[in-house]
Motif scaffolding. Structure first.
Motif, short mmCIF file in Angstrom:
data_model
loop_
_atom_site.label_atom_id
_atom_site.label_comp_id
_atom_site.label_asym_id
_atom_site.label_seq_id
_atom_site.Cartn_x
_atom_site.Cartn_y
_atom_site.Cartn_z
N ARG A 159 4.14 11.92 -8.91
CA ARG A 159 3.49 10.98 -9.79
C ARG A 159 1.99 11.02 -9.67
N GLU B 60 9.25 3.08 -3.36
CA GLU B 60 8.65 1.88 -3.92
C GLU B 60 9.34 0.63 -3.39
N ALA C 284 -4.51 1.35 -10.05
CA ALA C 284 -3.72 0.23 -10.54
C ALA C 284 -2.26 0.61 -10.76
N ALA C 285 -2.03 1.82 -11.24
CA ALA C 285 -0.66 2.25 -11.52
C ALA C 285 0.21 2.19 -10.27
N TYR D 208 -0.07 0.08 -7.75
CA TYR D 208 0.36 -1.30 -7.52
C TYR D 208 1.45 -1.68 -8.52
N ASP D 209 1.23 -1.27 -9.73
CA ASP D 209 2.14 -1.69 -10.79
C ASP D 209 3.57 -1.25 -10.53
N ARG D 210 3.73 -0.05 -10.03
CA ARG D 210 5.10 0.37 -9.79
C ARG D 210 5.61 -0.11 -8.45
N GLY D 211 4.82 -0.93 -7.78
CA GLY D 211 5.30 -1.55 -6.56
C GLY D 211 5.44 -0.60 -5.40
N THR D 212 4.45 0.23 -5.22
CA THR D 212 4.51 1.14 -4.08
C THR D 212 4.13 0.37 -2.83
N HIS E 194 0.62 -2.34 -1.50
CA HIS E 194 0.78 -3.79 -1.40
C HIS E 194 0.62 -4.26 0.03
N PRO F 217 -7.97 -2.84 -7.38
CA PRO F 217 -7.47 -1.48 -7.47
C PRO F 217 -8.64 -0.55 -7.74
N GLU G 259 -9.44 3.40 -9.34
CA GLU G 259 -9.01 4.69 -9.89
C GLU G 259 -9.69 5.83 -9.14
#
Lengths: 351, 351
Positions: free
Chosen positions: A79, A135, A196-197, A199-203, A207, A228, A230
DNA sequence: GCCGAGTGTCGAAGCGCTTCGACGACGGGT
DNA sequence: ACCCGTCGTCGAAGCGCTTCGACACTCGGC
C-alpha cells in the motif's frame, strides 16, 4: 525404450544414495532426519555418498510424505504510505532467520487478497504465515483464525486474542520521544505522524504512536498537537509552515515518517528555525538513516531485524506445537543525536 | 483404528472430489489441467464438487508428480548502495506477474551464497530463477549456467552469452539526460552517480550510465565530469560544493541516486544556486518520487514494473522451452519536469 | 454395413520421500 | 542359560497428484 518410463530428472534420488552406500532407503532418510539412531559407521558412509553424488532431497516429495513444506509465507503490504526501507529490512530479517530454522520464504502481496492466503495454506505450499502491516480491524484476522495454519502477525490488531503478534511498542516509543523533549524543558511539541491514509485505514502503529505521544504529553504537562503528514516535500512544507504559524511556541517535533524528515529539515531552515537551537527534532526511523542526516538525529529506531527474527522464532514455535505468547512488544530505545537540545527561552519574536 | 493409517490432513483430496462427482481421479485432474478433452457435463459436475468441497490441489504432490513446482525464485540483493524503493517495486512487480502466470515466488537473499541457489534448484523447490542486481563480472553467472534450471537476470553482466537478461538501457538513459541538457544549451555538466562501492563491485547499471553520459557529452561537445556519490547528506554536500568549486561553470547535473536528490537540492540552495535558473537537474529515479519534489524533477524513471513483468514473461517462456532473447534492454523515457531550463548566459560572477 | 478416426473416460503406475512395524543382534540382569 | 530391552537396520505402505495406455463409444465416408 523401456516401456512407459518417463525421463529421469537427472538429479540423484535417495534411492541412488542408498544403493551407492549399500543401505536401505529408509536408513538414508534417518541419517538425514536424525529421527532414529544410526551407527556412526553407517552414518558417515551415507553422508559420504550424499556428498559424492551431490544429492539434494526433492522438496515436493519431502513435503508430500512429511506434510511439512519447510516454507513459510511472508505477506507484505503493497500500500501507499508504507515505509519501504523498513519493510525491506523486515523481509531480509525474516528470510535470514527462516533459513536459520531450515525454512524458506514464499513472498505474497496482500493484493491477491484472502483468496491468495487460502490457496497457499490449503494447498500446503507453506506451513505457516507471517503477516505484516496489520491494521487495527484487519479483515485478514478472522481468515487467519480459521485457515488451519499457524501464523504470526507483525503489528497489533485491536483484538489479539487467539493470535500471536509481534511489534515495537509504538505507544512507549511515542512516550519516550515526548519524555526526552520534556526532560529538555520543551513545553510545546508536535507529532508529525504518518500520512493521513495510514490513520484512516486504522494502521496500528500510527494510532499507537499518537496515543503514546498525547498520553506522555498530558502526563508531563506538555502541550502537544498531532497531525498526519504526507511524504512529499511540498505538502510537508505547507503543513509545517502552517503548524508554526498557528503554534509559534512549539520547540519540539516528533517525526514519525522517515520520508518526511528531509523536507521537515528543509522547511525549518526556510522558516529560519535552526535544529536544535530553535527546534528539537526526534524521529522514529532507522538508525542508519538517522546517522546520515545533519545534524545526526535523535531517534527511536524501529528494530526491524529484531522484530523479524522474533516473528520467525514465534512461528517456528507454533509450527512445533509449542505455545506462544499472544502479544510480544519490543521496548523502544531512544538514541540521542545532535538534533535535540535544551529548550531555548521562548522567543516569540521569531518570524 | 484402521491399522497403520496416519491422521488424514483434513483437506479434501482429489480422490474426494472424484468420489463426490462420480468420476475417476484422472478425470478430475484433466478437468483441472485441461490437458485432455472433457465433456461439458462432466466438467461442470467436477467443478461443482471442487467448489463444494473447497478443494485445493496439494502443492507438494503436484510438484512431485508433474516435476513442476510452479514456483520461481527471486534472488534479491542485500548490499549497501542499492536503491531500496526500486528493489521493492521490482519485487512486487515480479510477484504480481508471476501470479498472473500461476506461479508463486520464493524469496532468496544472496547472502546464503551459491549454496543457497544450488539447494533450491537441485531440490526442485523452484522451476526457475530471477536474479537481481547482477554485476559485470558476477560470480553467480557461471553457477546459473550449470544449475540446470532456466533463469533470467535483471541487470547485464559483461558476458551475456547463453543467458537471458533484462534491464533498462542505462547507457541510453545517460545519453538521453545529457542530450536533454545539451539541447537546452548547457555546455558543462556533471554526473552524480551511484556510491563508490557500487562502481567498485562492477555493478552494470552504474557503469553503463556513466558511459552513456560521457559518450553523449563527447558527441555533443559538452564538457562532462562524472563522480560517484554517497547517500548521506554531509557527504553529498561536500562533494557537490567541491564540484562547483572546481568547475564553477557547470550548469547541468545528472543525479543517478534517488537518495542523493534531496541533499543535492539542499546543497545547491546553500550554495546560492537555484534550480533551474542557475543549475538544471535531471534525475534517474522513480516517477512518483520526482513528482513529489519541488520543483518537480525532470527525470528518467527506472521502469521497475515493466522490467519485472518482462523478466517474468521471459522466464515463463524459458520454462515452456521456448527460445528467449539473450538481452532485452528497455528504452529509457525522459519526462520533463520543472528542474531543467535553458542554460543561462554563463555568469562567472557567481559566488 | 463396416472401418477408421476421433472423443471422453478410466485404471494403474509411478514421482521421491517419510514413517511404521518388524526383526536380528547384542548385552545385562536374574 | 534365558528373557527382555535396546540398538541399528530393513521393507513396504503410503502421501496426493499427473500421465500414459487402453477402452468403449460415436460418427461420417464409402
Amino acid at each position: 525404450m523401456s516401456g512407459r518410463g518417463r525421463v529421469p530428472s537427472g538429479q540423484p534420488t535417495i534411492a541412488d544414495v542408498a544403493r551407492h552406500a549399500g543401505v536401505a532407503v529408509s536408513t538414508v532418510s534417518y541419517v538425514l532426519s536424525g529421527k532414529r539412531a544410526i551407527s556412526e559407521m553407517t552414518r558417515s558412509r551415507v553422508l559420504a555418498s550424499i556428498r559424492l553424488l551431490g544429492y539434494h532431497p526433492n522438496a515436493g516429495a519431502r513435503a508430500l510424505a512429511s506434510r511439512r513444506a519447510n516454507v513459510i509465507a511472508l505477506v507484505l503490504p503493497l500500500r501507499s504510505g508504507i515505509q519501504v526501507p523498513v519493510v525491506m529490512q523486515f523481509a531480509t530479517a525474516v528470510v535470514t532467520s527462516a533459513r536459520r530454522h531450515d525454512h524458506d520464504v514464499l513472498l505474497l502481496t496482500s493484493d491477491e487478497g484472502p483468496a491468495g492466503l487460502h490457496r497457499i495454506a490449503a494447498g500446503a505450499l507453506v506451513d505457516g504465515l507471517l503477516v505484516m502491516d496489520v491494521e487495527l480491524h484487519d479483515g485478514r484476522v478472522p481468515l487467519l483464525r480459521d485457515l488451519g495454519r499457524p501464523s504470526v502477525l507483525i503489528g497489533l490488531p485491536a483484538e489479539s486474542r487467539g493470535l500471536t503478534c509481534v511489534d515495537l511498542d509504538f505507544e512507549r516509543a511515542g512516550q519516550v520521544c515526548v519524555e526526552h523533549l520534556a526532560t529538555l524543558g520543551h513545553r510545546r511539541v508536535a507529532l508529525l505522524g504518518a500520512p493521513a491514509a495510514v490513520y484512516d485505514r486504522g494502521t496500528g502503529f500510527a494510532h499507537r504512536t499518537r496515543a503514546g505521544v498525547l498520553a506522555a504529553a498530558a502526563r508531563h504537562g506538555v502541550h502537544a498537537v498531532a497531525l498526519p503528514c504526507e511524504e512529499n516535500a511540498a505538502e510537508v512544507h505547507r503543513r509545517v509552515a502552517d503548524l508554526f504559524a498557528r503554534h509559534p511556541g512549539i520547540t519540539g517535533l516528533v517525526v514519525q515518517n522517515e520520508a518526511a524528515v528531509g523536507p521537515v529539515q528543509a522547511t525549518l531552515a526556510a522558516l529560519g528555525r535552526r535544529i536544535p537551537r530553535d527546534v528539537s527534532v526526534v524521529a522514529v526511523c532507522p538508525d542508519q538513516f538517522a546517522e546520515h542526516t545533519s545534524p545526526r538525529l535523535t531517534r527511536v529506531p524501529v528494530p526491524a531485524d529484531q522484530i523479524g527474527q522474533q516473528a520467525v522464532s514465534l512461528l517456528m514455535r507454533k509450527l512445533g506445537d509449542e505455545p506462544a505468547p499472544e502479544v510480544t512488544l519490543l521496548p523502544p530505545r531512544l538514541t540521542v543525536g545532535d538534533s535535540t537540545a535544551a529548550a531555548a527561552t521562548v522567543d516569540t519574536s521569531l518570524p
